[in-house]
Write a protein that holds these residues in place. Structure first.
Motif, PDB file in Angstrom:
ATOM      1  N   ASP A  46       0.791  -1.229   0.000  1.00 30.29           N
ATOM      2  CA  ASP A  46       0.000   0.000   0.000  1.00 30.29           C
ATOM      3  C   ASP A  46       0.823   1.280   0.000  1.00 30.29           C
ATOM      4  O   ASP A  46       0.284   2.355   0.208  1.00 30.29           O
ATOM      5  CB  ASP A  46      -0.958  -0.011   1.197  1.00 30.29           C
ATOM      6  N   GLY A  47       2.127   1.176  -0.225  1.00 27.40           N
ATOM      7  CA  GLY A  47       2.947   2.381  -0.230  1.00 27.40           C
ATOM      8  C   GLY A  47       3.337   2.839   1.161  1.00 27.40           C
ATOM      9  O   GLY A  47       4.114   3.769   1.329  1.00 27.40           O
ATOM     10  N   LEU A  48       2.792   2.187   2.188  1.00 27.75           N
ATOM     11  CA  LEU A  48       3.158   2.494   3.570  1.00 27.75           C
ATOM     12  C   LEU A  48       3.865   1.303   4.208  1.00 27.75           C
ATOM     13  O   LEU A  48       3.888   1.144   5.416  1.00 27.75           O
ATOM     14  CB  LEU A  48       1.910   2.852   4.383  1.00 27.75           C
ATOM     15  N   GLY A  49       4.405   0.437   3.372  1.00 31.13           N
ATOM     16  CA  GLY A  49       5.179  -0.677   3.899  1.00 31.13           C
ATOM     17  C   GLY A  49       4.360  -1.871   4.333  1.00 31.13           C
ATOM     18  O   GLY A  49       4.863  -2.783   4.972  1.00 31.13           O
ATOM     19  N   VAL A  75      12.673  -3.820   8.279  1.00 23.06           N
ATOM     20  CA  VAL A  75      12.338  -3.586   6.869  1.00 23.06           C
ATOM     21  C   VAL A  75      10.854  -3.257   6.736  1.00 23.06           C
ATOM     22  O   VAL A  75      10.053  -3.607   7.607  1.00 23.06           O
ATOM     23  CB  VAL A  75      12.632  -4.832   5.982  1.00 23.06           C
ATOM     24  N   THR A  76      10.512  -2.576   5.655  1.00 26.82           N
ATOM     25  CA  THR A  76       9.104  -2.441   5.278  1.00 26.82           C
ATOM     26  C   THR A  76       8.965  -2.880   3.828  1.00 26.82           C
ATOM     27  O   THR A  76       9.935  -2.862   3.071  1.00 26.82           O
ATOM     28  CB  THR A  76       8.585  -0.991   5.404  1.00 26.82           C
ATOM     29  N   VAL A  77       7.753  -3.254   3.469  1.00 24.24           N
ATOM     30  CA  VAL A  77       7.504  -3.683   2.094  1.00 24.24           C
ATOM     31  C   VAL A  77       7.500  -2.445   1.194  1.00 24.24           C
ATOM     32  O   VAL A  77       6.731  -1.512   1.416  1.00 24.24           O
ATOM     33  CB  VAL A  77       6.143  -4.402   1.968  1.00 24.24           C
ATOM     34  N   ARG A  78       8.381  -2.427   0.209  1.00 25.29           N
ATOM     35  CA  ARG A  78       8.407  -1.316  -0.755  1.00 25.29           C
ATOM     36  C   ARG A  78       7.348  -1.541  -1.833  1.00 25.29           C
ATOM     37  O   ARG A  78       6.562  -0.674  -2.146  1.00 25.29           O
ATOM     38  CB  ARG A  78       9.798  -1.224  -1.380  1.00 25.29           C
ATOM     39  N   TRP A  79       7.335  -2.721  -2.380  1.00 28.89           N
ATOM     40  CA  TRP A  79       6.298  -3.117  -3.350  1.00 28.89           C
ATOM     41  C   TRP A  79       6.231  -4.628  -3.377  1.00 28.89           C
ATOM     42  O   TRP A  79       7.179  -5.306  -2.954  1.00 28.89           O
ATOM     43  CB  TRP A  79       6.572  -2.552  -4.753  1.00 28.89           C
ATOM     44  N   SER A  80       5.129  -5.157  -3.829  1.00 31.66           N
ATOM     45  CA  SER A  80       5.049  -6.607  -3.968  1.00 31.66           C
ATOM     46  C   SER A  80       4.152  -6.940  -5.152  1.00 31.66           C
ATOM     47  O   SER A  80       3.356  -6.103  -5.601  1.00 31.66           O
ATOM     48  CB  SER A  80       4.575  -7.274  -2.676  1.00 31.66           C
ATOM     49  N   GLN A  81       4.319  -8.119  -5.668  1.00 32.39           N
ATOM     50  CA  GLN A  81       3.619  -8.495  -6.904  1.00 32.39           C
ATOM     51  C   GLN A  81       3.197  -9.951  -6.837  1.00 32.39           C
ATOM     52  O   GLN A  81       4.017 -10.817  -6.539  1.00 32.39           O
ATOM     53  CB  GLN A  81       4.559  -8.291  -8.103  1.00 32.39           C
ATOM     54  N   LEU A  82       1.923 -10.200  -7.118  1.00 29.42           N
ATOM     55  CA  LEU A  82       1.461 -11.578  -7.271  1.00 29.42           C
ATOM     56  C   LEU A  82       1.438 -11.965  -8.738  1.00 29.42           C
ATOM     57  O   LEU A  82       1.162 -11.124  -9.604  1.00 29.42           O
ATOM     58  CB  LEU A  82       0.060 -11.753  -6.683  1.00 29.42           C
ATOM     59  N   GLY A  83       1.729 -13.213  -9.014  1.00 26.65           N
ATOM     60  CA  GLY A  83       1.701 -13.690 -10.387  1.00 26.65           C
ATOM     61  C   GLY A  83       1.206 -15.113 -10.438  1.00 26.65           C
ATOM     62  O   GLY A  83       1.120 -15.801  -9.420  1.00 26.65           O
ATOM     63  N   TYR A  84       0.882 -15.538 -11.643  1.00 22.74           N
ATOM     64  CA  TYR A  84       0.342 -16.892 -11.828  1.00 22.74           C
ATOM     65  C   TYR A  84       0.650 -17.353 -13.245  1.00 22.74           C
ATOM     66  O   TYR A  84       1.092 -16.584 -14.091  1.00 22.74           O
ATOM     67  CB  TYR A  84      -1.174 -16.896 -11.598  1.00 22.74           C
ATOM     68  N   GLY A  85       0.380 -18.622 -13.469  1.00 23.83           N
ATOM     69  CA  GLY A  85       0.319 -19.077 -14.851  1.00 23.83           C
ATOM     70  C   GLY A  85       1.616 -19.598 -15.419  1.00 23.83           C
ATOM     71  O   GLY A  85       1.755 -19.701 -16.630  1.00 23.83           O
ATOM     72  N   ARG A  86       2.589 -19.909 -14.587  1.00 24.41           N
ATOM     73  CA  ARG A  86       3.805 -20.542 -15.077  1.00 24.41           C
ATOM     74  C   ARG A  86       3.920 -21.881 -14.410  1.00 24.41           C
ATOM     75  O   ARG A  86       3.881 -21.953 -13.197  1.00 24.41           O
ATOM     76  CB  ARG A  86       5.041 -19.717 -14.673  1.00 24.41           C
ATOM     77  N   THR A  87       4.038 -22.926 -15.169  1.00 22.23           N
ATOM     78  CA  THR A  87       4.586 -24.093 -14.545  1.00 22.23           C
ATOM     79  C   THR A  87       5.826 -24.422 -15.308  1.00 22.23           C
ATOM     80  O   THR A  87       5.894 -25.398 -16.032  1.00 22.23           O
ATOM     81  CB  THR A  87       3.581 -25.230 -14.486  1.00 22.23           C
ATOM     82  N   SER A  88       6.749 -23.514 -15.191  1.00 23.99           N
ATOM     83  CA  SER A  88       8.092 -23.739 -15.691  1.00 23.99           C
ATOM     84  C   SER A  88       8.231 -23.717 -17.191  1.00 23.99           C
ATOM     85  O   SER A  88       7.634 -24.499 -17.916  1.00 23.99           O
ATOM     86  CB  SER A  88       8.640 -25.084 -15.209  1.00 23.99           C
ATOM     87  N   SER A  89       9.043 -22.840 -17.662  1.00 22.85           N
ATOM     88  CA  SER A  89       9.650 -23.053 -18.958  1.00 22.85           C
ATOM     89  C   SER A  89      11.154 -23.120 -18.730  1.00 22.85           C
ATOM     90  O   SER A  89      11.935 -22.773 -19.572  1.00 22.85           O
ATOM     91  CB  SER A  89       9.273 -21.943 -19.929  1.00 22.85           C
TER      92      SER A  89
END
Lengths: 414, 414
Positions: free
Chosen positions: A348-351, B202-216
């Motif tokens: 959320d930009g706030l960590g 630490v704090t979370v700067r950004w995070s990303q969820l992904g899907y749809g790979r079972t390996s290439s």
């Protein structure tokens, strides 16, 4: 041409997508109470008395989309609903969205499927449509499509609840489609192709991905856990509650409102952000007191097993425990068929992780079921310190599509 | 106490989570080229010469997190990395994050696991750590932790590429952790518990969820499709390319830079938004010309099978086709181990799905591999009309954790 492409390639596709192959355990229930549970690769029947995706045991991936209608032309909207229905019928059967398919070219026209689901099985895909109040009359009072007279009382706006922090940009909408599947690529593919087909008629108002449910709508399966770490759905309305309960609590009955809604239901959506960083610094004891259940077993406080009846008459369970406030006995028996999914939308930009529960609940009358329960929770639930409702939706879910000649919304527009 | 809780409950949990139970096909390769492919429920070894999650066949769910270090105290940072390593070792084995576990209470202290993965198996979880340039020296030039002398030349900032539209808020970061699993709840649980353990450091700067790979990243599996509907990864570096190629192209070798990076790799992340609504209105023929492959089979234009060699000397494949511009022969043999995931982050407020590819590529030297390839693509690829790079990251991925006494970053901080 490529009608059977996805089926033909299905076997290879399972490996490609890592789609689960275990059976979820076939249920054999009366038509009136539930469909058979889909396997994780097989199709779910699209036609039926009620729409699929309600009592259908919930697969664990969701893509939910809400649309604004941008045309003013009723015929264009009806044509799109017919085209959507045809595509939905195909995709839920594991086929390309259109009869030509993703690789029908080369040619000047774009393909009638976007291709990313080539080789993937149906994966339990269900597509469920609903209509929001603004389809009948805009917020400004305009009756764009001559539907105002058909607006059911059940679609009256939800009240503002204490502590609501609703963002209008991710709330409401004229039309919603819920796509559920065992494979996120299949669910996303379905919504994306509806968006493609709807070009010029609708735009996406908001959409939500979710994960982590494999049904608490059937007793055949274990209860999944939410982002608070607790089992969620132990007391949920279940297919096995039988036709009497589902009639009373889930399906709109003749005389409840306009005829076109008979056999339908009402869906409430609420995006509930969890302040998980704060929750995670709370003691187990406090967490359990707030919920009213033991975290490990899911049993009510003082009991041993998940499905033991909570002793609400005793003091072990706090006066304001979540399960007491939400219990049907607190609300004259009002019950919901919940079908929510966990979500994580990055940070959320706030960590902090932007995570929580995308709550969805089906019911016969939201104003008699969801509203009183949520009013009490909003006022008294100590869980409110750890959650925030950020979006809200109420949709009229029509009855099922009968056959190949029927279409989504036929009873409303026909 | 609850050390084995997740394992004990594993069998029930499979049903609860809908986790796939098909085997991905065990690989038996030399230690130097690849680990054995995990089953969809089993653990992947945490210790090894290299970190898991690079040549490990990619399961189809991702939660990637980038962190800012907020402490100025080196000892606190090292303590956190040690605590993270212990938790990662446990979680990748399918255990709770801490030795007490999610339900060790009641007591005044919060549990040392957040609980939402109770009952779920390891589900192929890998956790892979990396260090960004700003850990060594901030953008303002501060050497917070006495690491500036150890910064490898390989961590020099990526150049600005033509058409880049990079959002700094979702780019870079001091530390990254890639969590991959067959179950999104398991991947999210792992990142969330690292966030919990890292509180105050630490704090979370950004995070990303992904899907749809079972390996290439292995020849044992079919090539997955991206949001453009095309097979993506046909020419990817694969575990089966053998130790010589992986040494030359993937793993940092002695003498490449500071010793602490030997056995490591460099990870480039790029969030690539796809303008899918525009792409979906493009003809199949044009799509295939842009990519240089047939959409259905994945074969190079003019060939019959996916793995047929593209005839780059002939005119059938356009001068600016994506596969020509990106082909190793165009870049002196430079190759990448790509491990990207599809993403959908809801919609963008303009009626469009916010979707595309979260590109991740591992390599021995990003400045000699990713950079020249991307420079050419950014200049010439007609695909640029349909995509936009919105985030960028470059991380130094250290070698593997050797044993129970070792920790993430030991070679750097030790």
């Amino acid at each position: 041409m490529s009608v059977s492409r996805r089926k033909v390639l299905g076997a290879a596709g399972i490996g490609a997508a890592g789609v689960a192959a275990i059976s979820v355990g076939a249920l054999a229930l009366s038509d009136d109470s539930a469909e058979a549970a889909p396997s994780v690769t097989q199709p779910v029947a699209f036609h039926g008395e009620h729409q699929a995706g309600i009592v259908t045991p919930a697969p664990d991936r969701l893509h939910f989309a809400s649309f604004d209608v941008i045309t003013k032309n009723r015929a264009d909207l009806v044509d799109m609903l017919k085209a959507w229905t045809k595509a939905a019928r195909r995709m839920t059967a594991g086929q390309d969205a259109g009869p030509l398919g993703a690789v029908a070219g080369p040619g000047a026209a774009p393909p009638d499927d976007t291709g990313e689901a080539i080789g993937l099985p149906a994966a339990g895909l269900t597509l469920t449509i609903g209509f929001g109040a603004t389809l009948f009359r805009t917020a400004e009072g305009t009756d764009r499509f001559g539907l105002a007279d058909k607006k059911p009382a059940g679609l009256a706006d939800l009240p503002h609840f204490p502590r609501d922090d609703i963002d209008a940009a991710i709330s409401g909408g004229d039309i919603c489609v819920q796509a559920c599947s065992y494979d996120p690529q299949v669910a996303v593919h379905a919504i994306r192709n509806l968006v493609r087909i709807g070009f010029g008629v609708v735009t996406v108002r908001w959409s939500q991905l979710g994960y982590g449910r494999t049904s608490s709508t059937s007793t055949a399966q274990a209860t999944p856990r939410n982002m608070l770490g607790f089992k969620d759905g132990t007391r949920n309305m279940k297919a096995e509650d039988g036709p009497k309960v589902l009639k009373e609590q889930l399906w709109v009955q003749p005389g409840d409102g306009p005829d076109w809604m008979t056999g339908g239901s009402y869906l409430v959506t609420r995006k509930i952000r969890n302040h998980i960083e704060i929750w995670d610094r709370t003691s187990l004891d406090e967490q359990e007191q707030i919920i009213g259940r033991h975290k490990g077993t899911g049993a009510p406080i003082g009991e041993a097993k998940e499905f033991d009846e909570p002793k609400l008459g005793e003091k072990k369970i706090a006066d304001d425990a979540h399960i007491r406030l939400a219990h049907p006995s607190t609300h004259g028996g009002a019950h919901l068929l919940r079908r929510g999914y966990n979500f994580v939308d990055g940070s959320d930009g706030l960590g902090r992780l932007n995570a929580g529960l995308f709550f969805m609940a089906y019911q016969r009358d939201a104003h008699k079921q969801f509203v009183p329960i949520q009013r009490m929770l909003a006022q008294k639930d100590p869980l409110n310190e750890y959650i925030k409702h950020t979006s809200s939706g109420l949709f009229a879910i029509p009855a099922g599509v009968r056959d190949d000649n029927d279409y989504w919304g036929s009873a409303l527009f026909g």
